[in-house]
Design an enzyme around this catalytic site. Structure first.
Site, mmCIF file in Angstrom:
data_model
loop_
_atom_site.group_PDB
_atom_site.id
_atom_site.type_symbol
_atom_site.label_atom_id
_atom_site.label_comp_id
_atom_site.label_asym_id
_atom_site.label_seq_id
_atom_site.Cartn_x
_atom_site.Cartn_y
_atom_site.Cartn_z
ATOM 1 N N TYR A 1 0.848 -1.186 0.000
ATOM 2 C CA TYR A 1 0.000 0.000 0.000
ATOM 3 C C TYR A 1 0.885 1.239 0.000
ATOM 4 O O TYR A 1 1.942 1.259 0.660
ATOM 5 C CB TYR A 1 -0.909 0.009 1.230
ATOM 6 C CG TYR A 1 -1.822 1.209 1.294
ATOM 7 C CD1 TYR A 1 -2.884 1.337 0.401
ATOM 8 C CD2 TYR A 1 -1.616 2.226 2.223
ATOM 9 C CE1 TYR A 1 -3.719 2.443 0.435
ATOM 10 C CE2 TYR A 1 -2.444 3.331 2.269
ATOM 11 C CZ TYR A 1 -3.493 3.443 1.377
ATOM 12 O OH TYR A 1 -4.314 4.541 1.405
ATOM 13 N N ASP B 1 -0.742 15.945 5.772
ATOM 14 C CA ASP B 1 -1.643 15.238 4.865
ATOM 15 C C ASP B 1 -2.932 16.031 4.682
ATOM 16 O O ASP B 1 -3.997 15.656 5.161
ATOM 17 C CB ASP B 1 -1.938 13.846 5.444
ATOM 18 C CG ASP B 1 -2.823 13.003 4.523
ATOM 19 O OD1 ASP B 1 -2.823 13.264 3.295
ATOM 20 O OD2 ASP B 1 -3.521 12.104 5.036
ATOM 21 N N ASP C 1 -2.957 5.737 -2.736
ATOM 22 C CA ASP C 1 -3.927 6.713 -2.260
ATOM 23 C C ASP C 1 -3.921 7.914 -3.202
ATOM 24 O O ASP C 1 -2.894 8.581 -3.362
ATOM 25 C CB ASP C 1 -3.521 7.116 -0.837
ATOM 26 C CG ASP C 1 -4.421 8.157 -0.202
ATOM 27 O OD1 ASP C 1 -5.349 8.645 -0.859
ATOM 28 O OD2 ASP C 1 -4.168 8.480 0.977
ATOM 29 N N ASP D 1 -6.181 10.478 -2.845
ATOM 30 C CA ASP D 1 -6.934 11.545 -2.172
ATOM 31 C C ASP D 1 -8.288 11.763 -2.859
ATOM 32 O O ASP D 1 -9.026 10.824 -3.078
ATOM 33 C CB ASP D 1 -6.106 12.830 -2.126
ATOM 34 C CG ASP D 1 -4.942 12.735 -1.145
ATOM 35 O OD1 ASP D 1 -4.966 11.837 -0.281
ATOM 36 O OD2 ASP D 1 -4.013 13.560 -1.235
ATOM 37 N N HIS E 1 -7.619 4.488 -4.634
ATOM 38 C CA HIS E 1 -8.911 4.871 -4.075
ATOM 39 C C HIS E 1 -9.081 6.382 -4.136
ATOM 40 O O HIS E 1 -8.130 7.148 -3.975
ATOM 41 C CB HIS E 1 -9.111 4.335 -2.653
ATOM 42 C CG HIS E 1 -8.061 4.705 -1.652
ATOM 43 N ND1 HIS E 1 -8.012 5.926 -1.022
ATOM 44 C CD2 HIS E 1 -7.018 3.997 -1.158
ATOM 45 C CE1 HIS E 1 -7.005 5.955 -0.177
ATOM 46 N NE2 HIS E 1 -6.367 4.794 -0.249
ATOM 47 N N GLU F 1 -11.540 9.473 -2.639
ATOM 48 C CA GLU F 1 -12.395 9.701 -1.478
ATOM 49 C C GLU F 1 -13.419 10.806 -1.724
ATOM 50 O O GLU F 1 -13.330 11.542 -2.718
ATOM 51 C CB GLU F 1 -11.548 10.015 -0.252
ATOM 52 C CG GLU F 1 -10.754 11.292 -0.357
ATOM 53 C CD GLU F 1 -9.650 11.366 0.688
ATOM 54 O OE1 GLU F 1 -9.650 12.340 1.469
ATOM 55 O OE2 GLU F 1 -8.792 10.456 0.731
ATOM 56 N N CYS G 1 -6.641 14.341 7.106
ATOM 57 C CA CYS G 1 -6.416 12.951 7.481
ATOM 58 C C CYS G 1 -7.734 12.341 7.919
ATOM 59 O O CYS G 1 -8.515 12.962 8.644
ATOM 60 C CB CYS G 1 -5.384 12.880 8.603
ATOM 61 S SG CYS G 1 -5.212 11.226 9.318
ATOM 62 N N ARG H 1 -13.394 5.487 -1.449
ATOM 63 C CA ARG H 1 -13.287 5.683 -0.004
ATOM 64 C C ARG H 1 -14.346 6.687 0.428
ATOM 65 O O ARG H 1 -14.493 7.752 -0.196
ATOM 66 C CB ARG H 1 -11.893 6.195 0.358
ATOM 67 C CG ARG H 1 -11.789 6.680 1.798
ATOM 68 C CD ARG H 1 -10.394 7.108 2.162
ATOM 69 N NE ARG H 1 -10.418 8.208 3.113
ATOM 70 C CZ ARG H 1 -9.333 8.739 3.676
ATOM 71 N NH1 ARG H 1 -8.140 8.266 3.361
ATOM 72 N NH2 ARG H 1 -9.434 9.743 4.519
ATOM 73 N N GLU I 1 -13.845 4.566 5.760
ATOM 74 C CA GLU I 1 -12.829 5.127 6.651
ATOM 75 C C GLU I 1 -13.375 5.353 8.060
ATOM 76 O O GLU I 1 -14.541 5.711 8.252
ATOM 77 C CB GLU I 1 -12.306 6.446 6.077
ATOM 78 C CG GLU I 1 -11.260 7.162 6.932
ATOM 79 C CD GLU I 1 -9.969 6.372 7.089
ATOM 80 O OE1 GLU I 1 -10.019 5.227 7.582
ATOM 81 O OE2 GLU I 1 -8.897 6.912 6.744
ATOM 82 N N ASN J 1 -8.719 -0.052 7.312
ATOM 83 C CA ASN J 1 -7.538 0.772 7.543
ATOM 84 C C ASN J 1 -7.133 0.655 9.008
ATOM 85 O O ASN J 1 -7.792 1.197 9.892
ATOM 86 C CB ASN J 1 -7.856 2.228 7.195
ATOM 87 C CG ASN J 1 -6.688 3.166 7.437
ATOM 88 O OD1 ASN J 1 -5.562 2.719 7.644
ATOM 89 N ND2 ASN J 1 -6.956 4.457 7.408
#
Length: 299
Positions: free
Chosen positions: A48, A62, A89, A91, A116, A118, A126, A161, A191, A213
C-alpha cells in the site's frame, strides 16, 4: 535485478483473481521502494502507498498539498521494485471529474494495481482527524464514475473511499457506499469505522470487496488480521506503520549519538550490510557488470 519482472497488467490480473477468492489480503504501507521489496520478502500479498506517507516524505502534512505528478512518480518508483500489486492513495482525485479521469490513466501508466478516490471536500484532512467535511452524493458519484470510465485496463482497481461515517454516522456510510458501487466502484474503503460491528454492517450491506484501515493513533481500534478476516474484510492496510517505526528508531539513534557520540550500542538494531545487499540484489548486479564490461582498453 533493476525492477520487477512481472508486467503491470499481469500484476493487476493476478491481484483481481486473488481478490475474487474472498480471502484477506495484507497490504503494509511502503514508505520507499526498498521497504516495498522488504514487504514482498516477508510474504505479504500486496503493497500500500499512503498519501499521508507521501506527504510526510516531502515534509508536508496530509491536507492535499501533494500533486498528481509527485504521487504518480513516487508510486511508480515503489511499484516497479516489487512483484506484488501496489494500491495507491489518490486523495480526492486531484481536482474535478476530468482531473480524476486523468489521475486514473496516469496511475495506470505508473504501474499501479489500483487506487482509491475519497469523498472529502478539498482541501482534505487525514481520515482520522476531527473536522472533516464530505461532498454531496452527486459530486462523490461523479468522481467515481469518471474514474471507472477513464481506466483502460479493466483490471485496474477503482476503489471508493467514504469518510462520511465520522460526519453523518454509519447508516449514511452504508448508503453512500451503495451509491458509489452503483457508480462503478469495484471496492469500498469505509474510513474510520469504530468497531468490528461496523465492519460487519458494511459487509452485510455490500457485495464488493471491503478494505480496513488499521492506522495507529486513529479512530478505529487496531484489530488483528484474523479478526478482520472473520468479519469478511478482503484487504487490510497498515498505511503509516513502517514509517512510524522507522522514524521512531531514527529519533532514538540520534539521541544516542548526542548522548554517547557513537552508535555502537545500536548495531544490533540495524539492518546488516549483508541483508541490505541481499535485498537490492547486489550480487546479481556484480555478475551483470562482469558480463557487460568484459573488454580491456589497448595501451
Amino acid at each position: 535485478m533493476l525492477y520487477s519482472t512481472t508486467p503491470a497488467a499481469e500484476k493487476r490480473r493476478l491481484f483481481r483473481e486473488r481478490l475474487a477468492t474472498g480471502e484477506l489480503l495484507r497490504f503494509p504501507g511502503a514508505f520507499n521502494p526498498l521497504s516495498a521489496r522488504l514487504i514482498e520478502r516477508k510474504g505479504f500479498e500486496g503493497v500500500y502507498i499512503s498519501g499521508a506517507v507521501l506527504a510526510a516524505d516531502l515534509g508536508l502534512p496530509d491536507i492535499g498539498l501533494t500533486t498528481l505528478t509527485e504521487v504518480a512518480e513516487r508510486g511508480q518508483q515503489i511499484a516497479r521494485m516489487t512483484e506484488l500489486p501496489a494500491i495507491i492513495d489518490a486523495d480526492t482525485g486531484f481536482g474535478e471529474p476530468m482531473n480524476v479521469a486523468r489521475t486514473i490513466q496516469t496511475l495506470e501508466d505508473a504501474g499501479l494495481a489500483g487506487t482509491h478516490i475519497e469523498d472529502q471536500v478539498n482541501p482534505k484532512r487525514c481520515g482520522h482527524l476531527d473536522g472533516k467535511a464530505v461532498v454531496d452524493e452527486d459530486t462523490a458519484i461523479k468522481r467515481i464514475r469518471a474514474a471507472a470510465d477513464a481506466r483502460r485496463d479493466p483490471n485496474f482497481l477503482v476503489m471508493a473511499r467514504t469518510d462520511i461515517r465520522a460526519v453523518e454516522g454509519l447508516d449514511a456510510a452504508i448508503d453512500r457506499a451503495k451509491a458509489l458501487v452503483d457508480a462503478g466502484a469495484d471496492a469500498i474503503f469505509p474510513e474510520a469505522m469504530r468497531d468490528l460491528s461496523e465492519f460487519e454492517a458494511m459487509r452485510a450491506a455490500l457485495d464488493v470487496p471491503l478494505l480496513a484501515n488499521m492506522t495507529e493513533f486513529g479512530k478505529s481500534d487496531l484489530f488483528s488480521a484474523d479478526q478482520l478476516r472473520d468479519v469478511g474484510i478482503n484487504i487490510v492496510i497498515w498505511p503509516v506503520s513502517l514509517l512510524r517505526i522507522a522514524m521512531g528508531a531514527a529519533g532514538r539513534a540520534l539521541d544516542t549519538l548526542n548522548d554517547e557520540g557513537h552508535l555502537t550500542s545500536k548495531l544490533g538494531e540495524m539492518q546488516h550490510r549483508a541483508d541490505l545487499y541481499d535485498l537490492v540484489d547486489y550480487e546479481d548486479y556484480n555478475h551483470f557488470d562482469q558480463d557487460v564490461f568484459n573488454f580491456t582498453i589497448a595501451r
